[in-house]
Design an enzyme around this catalytic site. Structure first.
Site, mmCIF file in Angstrom:
data_model
loop_
_atom_site.group_PDB
_atom_site.id
_atom_site.type_symbol
_atom_site.label_atom_id
_atom_site.label_comp_id
_atom_site.label_asym_id
_atom_site.label_seq_id
_atom_site.Cartn_x
_atom_site.Cartn_y
_atom_site.Cartn_z
ATOM 1 N N ASP A 124 2.036 -9.298 9.121
ATOM 2 C CA ASP A 124 0.598 -9.517 8.939
ATOM 3 C C ASP A 124 0.379 -11.020 8.737
ATOM 4 O OD1 ASP A 124 -0.499 -6.655 8.728
ATOM 5 O OD2 ASP A 124 1.156 -6.641 7.309
ATOM 6 N N SER B 190 4.474 1.114 7.827
ATOM 7 C CA SER B 190 4.250 2.466 7.318
ATOM 8 C C SER B 190 3.615 3.348 8.382
ATOM 9 C CB SER B 190 3.348 2.411 6.079
ATOM 10 O OG SER B 190 3.950 1.615 5.081
ATOM 11 N N LEU C 116 10.829 -7.618 9.612
ATOM 12 C CA LEU C 116 11.999 -6.750 9.762
ATOM 13 C C LEU C 116 11.682 -5.739 10.865
ATOM 14 C CD1 LEU C 116 14.758 -6.545 8.270
ATOM 15 C CD2 LEU C 116 13.829 -4.540 7.122
ATOM 16 N N MET D 279 0.838 -1.193 0.000
ATOM 17 C CA MET D 279 0.000 0.000 0.000
ATOM 18 C C MET D 279 0.877 1.248 0.000
ATOM 19 S SD MET D 279 -3.566 -0.761 1.916
ATOM 20 C CE MET D 279 -3.001 -0.634 3.609
ATOM 21 N N GLY D 280 2.136 1.086 -0.439
ATOM 22 C CA GLY D 280 3.019 2.231 -0.543
ATOM 23 C C GLY D 280 3.607 2.638 0.794
ATOM 24 N N HIS E 43 9.491 -3.419 3.433
ATOM 25 C CA HIS E 43 9.074 -3.732 2.068
ATOM 26 C C HIS E 43 10.272 -4.138 1.211
ATOM 27 C CE1 HIS E 43 5.698 -0.873 3.183
ATOM 28 N NE2 HIS E 43 5.031 -1.924 2.746
#
Length: 285
Positions: free
Chosen positions: A152, A188, A178, A30-31, A37
Site C-alpha cells: 500500500d 488478506s 512479501l 485490519m487483521g 503482516h
C-alpha cells in the site's frame, strides 16, 4: 500475550514501558493476518522493545459497504499466530466505539494531492478514513516507530504526509512487499480468491516485472498502452488502473527526469475481489 480492548489500560501499560526507556513500535492492521503482516512485525521487533499490533477493520476507509462486510475477521487465529511469533507483542483489538465513540465518521484531510490520485480517485473518501484511524492510533499508542507495508505504497506516503503536517513525533518505516510463491503480493483479500483466480493473479506481478524492464527504453505512454493491451482479453483479471508515478508526489509522469524515483502502480479485479500491487522502476528510496 496481552490483548487490550480498551485504550485506557493500553495507554497505562505503554507508559509503564516508556518509563523504563523502552522503544515502542506500532504495526497497524485490519487483521486476517498473514506472513506479510508477520514480516512487518519481525522488522518492528528488530528495532523496538515492545511492539503493539492493532487489529481493527476500520469502517471509514471502505467506500463499498459490501467489501466491508466481506472483509475477513479472524481475531482468534490472529492472536494464535502472534503468540507464536514473539513474547514482546501486545495486541490492541478495540470495538469501533472505543475509537470513534457514537459517531463513526472520518475527519477531512489535505494531503497535498497525494489523496486525489490512484486509490483516492477510485475509492471515494478512502484516505480520509485512513488518516482518521492512523491519527487516532498514533494518539493512543504514541509509538516511537510505526511500520507499514509498501504494497500500500500510496497509503505509506500519505501516512508520512500526515505525520509531517500534524507534527507527530513518529518515525514511519516502510517494509518491503512479501509475495506468494507465484509472485502475488500477500494480502488478506487473497483468501477470498479461488484456485484459478489465485493462479491467474500472478499475472499482475509478471506485468509489473515486464514494466520495469520496459521502463529502461520505452516511454511512459508506450508502457501504459502496453499494459492496457495485456489485460484487454485476460480471462480472469479486469484492469482498473495502471499508473507510472513519481514516488514523492505520486503524480503520473509525462516523461522521465534524471534524479527522480518512479514506481508503477496497478489495481485489478478478479471477480469482485480487488487486488493492488506496485514495483520500483529505478532507484529505491
Amino acid at each position: 500475550m496481552q490483548v487490550f480492548k480498551e485504550k485506557t489500560p493500553l495507554k497505562a501499560a505503554i507508559n509503564a514501558e516508556k518509563s523504563k526507556a523502552k522503544i515502542i513500535g506500532l504495526v497497524p492492521t485490519m487483521g486476517a493476518l498473514h506472513h506479510g503482516h508477520l514480516s512487518l512485525v519481525k522488522q518492528a521487533l528488530q528495532s523496538c522493545d515492545r511492539v503493539i499490533i492493532s487489529i481493527f477493520v476500520n469502517p471509514t476507509q471502505f467506500d463499498n459497504p459490501a467489501d466491508l462486510e466481506k472483509y475477513p475477521r479472524t481475531l482468534d487465529e490472529d492472536i494464535k499466530l502472534l503468540e507464536e511469533a514473539s513474547d514482546h507483542l501486545w495486541i490492541f483489538a478495540p470495538p469501533a466505539n472505543e475509537l470513534y465513540g457514537e459517531n463513526i465518521s472520518s475527519e477531512q484531510f489535505n494531503f497535498d494531492g497525494l489523496e486525489q490520485v490512484m486509490e483516492g480517485k477510485y475509492r471515494n473518501g478512502h484516505f480520509d478514513g485512513v488518516g482518521t484511524i492512523v491519527k487516532r492510533l498514533f494518539t493512543i499508542v504514541e509509538p516511537h516507530k510505526a511500520f507499514f507495508g509498501e504494497k500500500d505504497f500510496q497509503q505509506l506516503q500519505i501516512v508520512r504526509k500526515l505525520t509531517e503536517k500534524a507534527e507527530l513525533p513518529v518515525e514511519i518505516i516502510g517494509c518491503p512487499i512479501l509475495r506468494e510463491d507465484n509472485g502475488l503480493a500477500r494480502s488478506s483479500r487473497n483468501e477470498r480468491l479461488d484456485k484459478e483466480q489465485r493462479e491467474e493473479a500472478s499475472f499482475i506481478y509478471q506485468t509489473l516485472l515486464k514494466t520495469r524492464e520496459l521502463f529502461g527504453t520505452k516511454s511512459a505512454d508506450y508502457i501504459h498502452n502496453w499494459v492496457k493491451e495485456q489485460f484487454k482479453n485476460h480471462p480472469v483479471l479486469k484492469l482498473e488502473y495502471f499508473e507510472i508515478a513519481n514516488t514523492q508526489t505520486l503524480k503520473k509522469i509525462n516523461r522521465k527526469r534524471k534524479g527522480h524515483n518512479y514506481r508503477a502502480f496497478i489495481a485489478a479485479y478478479a471477480g469482485d475481489i480487488r487486488l493492488i500491487d506496485n514495483i520500483a522502476l529505478n532507484n529505491e528510496e
